[in-house]
Design a protein around this motif. Structure first.
Motif, PDB file in Angstrom:
ATOM      1  N   LEU A 111      -8.643   3.829   5.243  1.00  0.00           N
ATOM      2  CA  LEU A 111      -9.131   2.969   4.178  1.00  0.00           C
ATOM      3  C   LEU A 111     -10.556   2.590   4.565  1.00  0.00           C
ATOM      4  CD1 LEU A 111      -7.232  -0.013   2.621  1.00  0.00           C
ATOM      5  CD2 LEU A 111      -9.653  -0.140   3.111  1.00  0.00           C
TER       6      LEU A 111
ATOM      7  N   CYS B 292      -5.680  -1.862  -2.812  1.00  0.00           N
ATOM      8  CA  CYS B 292      -5.975  -1.486  -1.427  1.00  0.00           C
ATOM      9  C   CYS B 292      -7.062  -2.321  -0.761  1.00  0.00           C
ATOM     10  CB  CYS B 292      -6.383  -0.011  -1.375  1.00  0.00           C
ATOM     11  SG  CYS B 292      -5.177   1.122  -2.062  1.00  0.00           S
ATOM     12  N   ASN B 293      -7.524  -3.375  -1.389  1.00  0.00           N
ATOM     13  CA  ASN B 293      -8.601  -4.183  -0.831  1.00  0.00           C
ATOM     14  C   ASN B 293      -8.079  -4.916   0.407  1.00  0.00           C
ATOM     15  OD1 ASN B 293     -10.328  -6.409  -0.269  1.00  0.00           O
ATOM     16  ND2 ASN B 293     -11.186  -6.262  -2.312  1.00  0.00           N
ATOM     17  N   LEU B 294      -8.478  -4.448   1.572  1.00  0.00           N
ATOM     18  CA  LEU B 294      -7.969  -5.000   2.833  1.00  0.00           C
ATOM     19  C   LEU B 294      -8.346  -6.461   3.004  1.00  0.00           C
ATOM     20  CD1 LEU B 294      -6.362  -4.390   5.362  1.00  0.00           C
ATOM     21  CD2 LEU B 294      -8.472  -3.592   6.437  1.00  0.00           C
TER      22      LEU B 294
ATOM     23  N   PHE C 148      -9.464   5.788   0.167  1.00  0.00           N
ATOM     24  CA  PHE C 148      -8.107   5.492   0.626  1.00  0.00           C
ATOM     25  C   PHE C 148      -7.322   6.783   0.552  1.00  0.00           C
ATOM     26  CE2 PHE C 148      -3.659   4.313  -0.204  1.00  0.00           C
ATOM     27  CZ  PHE C 148      -3.419   3.571   0.942  1.00  0.00           C
TER      28      PHE C 148
ATOM     29  N   TRP D 156      -7.497   1.690  -6.448  1.00  0.00           N
ATOM     30  CA  TRP D 156      -7.750   1.261  -5.066  1.00  0.00           C
ATOM     31  C   TRP D 156      -8.272  -0.167  -5.043  1.00  0.00           C
ATOM     32  CZ3 TRP D 156     -11.180   5.909  -3.163  1.00  0.00           C
ATOM     33  CH2 TRP D 156     -10.401   7.073  -3.043  1.00  0.00           C
TER      34      TRP D 156
ATOM     35  N   LEU E 251       0.845  -1.197   0.000  1.00  0.00           N
ATOM     36  CA  LEU E 251       0.000   0.000   0.000  1.00  0.00           C
ATOM     37  C   LEU E 251       0.879   1.245   0.000  1.00  0.00           C
ATOM     38  CD1 LEU E 251      -2.865  -0.799   2.517  1.00  0.00           C
ATOM     39  CD2 LEU E 251      -2.961  -0.764   0.041  1.00  0.00           C
TER      40      LEU E 251
ATOM     41  N   VAL F 186     -13.464  -0.795  -2.350  1.00  0.00           N
ATOM     42  CA  VAL F 186     -12.737   0.209  -1.580  1.00  0.00           C
ATOM     43  C   VAL F 186     -13.345   1.563  -1.935  1.00  0.00           C
ATOM     44  CG1 VAL F 186     -10.502   1.255  -1.096  1.00  0.00           C
ATOM     45  CG2 VAL F 186     -10.656  -1.200  -1.582  1.00  0.00           C
TER      46      VAL F 186
ATOM     47  N   THR G 261      -3.653   7.522   7.595  1.00  0.00           N
ATOM     48  CA  THR G 261      -4.315   7.206   6.337  1.00  0.00           C
ATOM     49  C   THR G 261      -5.506   6.305   6.662  1.00  0.00           C
ATOM     50  OG1 THR G 261      -2.372   7.436   4.936  1.00  0.00           O
ATOM     51  CG2 THR G 261      -4.084   5.953   4.150  1.00  0.00           C
TER      52      THR G 261
ATOM     53  N   GLN H 121     -13.975   0.537   3.284  1.00  0.00           N
ATOM     54  CA  GLN H 121     -14.321  -0.519   2.338  1.00  0.00           C
ATOM     55  C   GLN H 121     -15.653  -1.150   2.714  1.00  0.00           C
ATOM     56  OE1 GLN H 121     -11.068  -3.196   1.625  1.00  0.00           O
ATOM     57  NE2 GLN H 121     -12.386  -4.884   1.021  1.00  0.00           N
TER      58      GLN H 121
END
Length: 141
Positions: A79, A131-133, A89, A127, A70, A86, A77, A81
């Motif tokens: 995030l 950035c997908n947790l 972010f 994202w 990331l 997402v 920061t 979702q």
């Protein structure tokens, strides 16, 4: 209710919680960061204001194998979702009122509205890939 803190002992528990239907709000910080240290209480206050959402505190250095790719430019920061989408972010001002309004406005959007935003914005499309947790944590297990 305070936020969860992702650590090496609770990854499976957090992954199971992420798989649910609740919105996810993750704060990406670092232990050495003074702003992050002072923001922790603010983030827990945000969690108390949004008990229907899953708020997770993630130290990007301690959990580098989860979030190492990331692009965290500054702290804190956030995030945000829902399911595999997402919605936000980016760097956040360390102010609970600003964070509260961001969470409220973001989580008021439907998945269909989020999809439309993603289709029409290359940054938001990035994202989804990076950035997908949920995906990041699944890959680290």
């Amino acid at each position: 209710m305070p936020s969860l803190t992702l650590n090496s002992e609770n990854r499976e528990e957090v992954a199971a919680a992420l798989a649910g239907d609740r919105w996810i709000v993750a704060c990406l910080c670092a232990a050495w960061c003074g702003t992050c240290e002072s923001y922790r209480a603010t983030f827990d206050e945000l969690a108390a204001r949004h008990p229907d959402k899953l708020l997770i505190w993630i130290d990007i250095e301690d959990q580098a194998d989860v979030v190492g790719d990331l692009d965290v430019e500054n702290f804190p920061t956030l995030l945000i979702q829902h399911h595999e989408l997402v919605a936000f972010f980016g760097t956040m001002l360390p102010d609970v009122g600003v964070a509260h309004r961001l969470v409220q406005s973001t989580t008021a959007q439907s998945d269909e509205e989020l999809q439309e935003l993603i289709i029409n914005n290359s940054e938001r499309a990035d994202w989804q890939r990076n950035c997908n947790l949920r995906s990041l944590l699944r890959n680290a297990l």
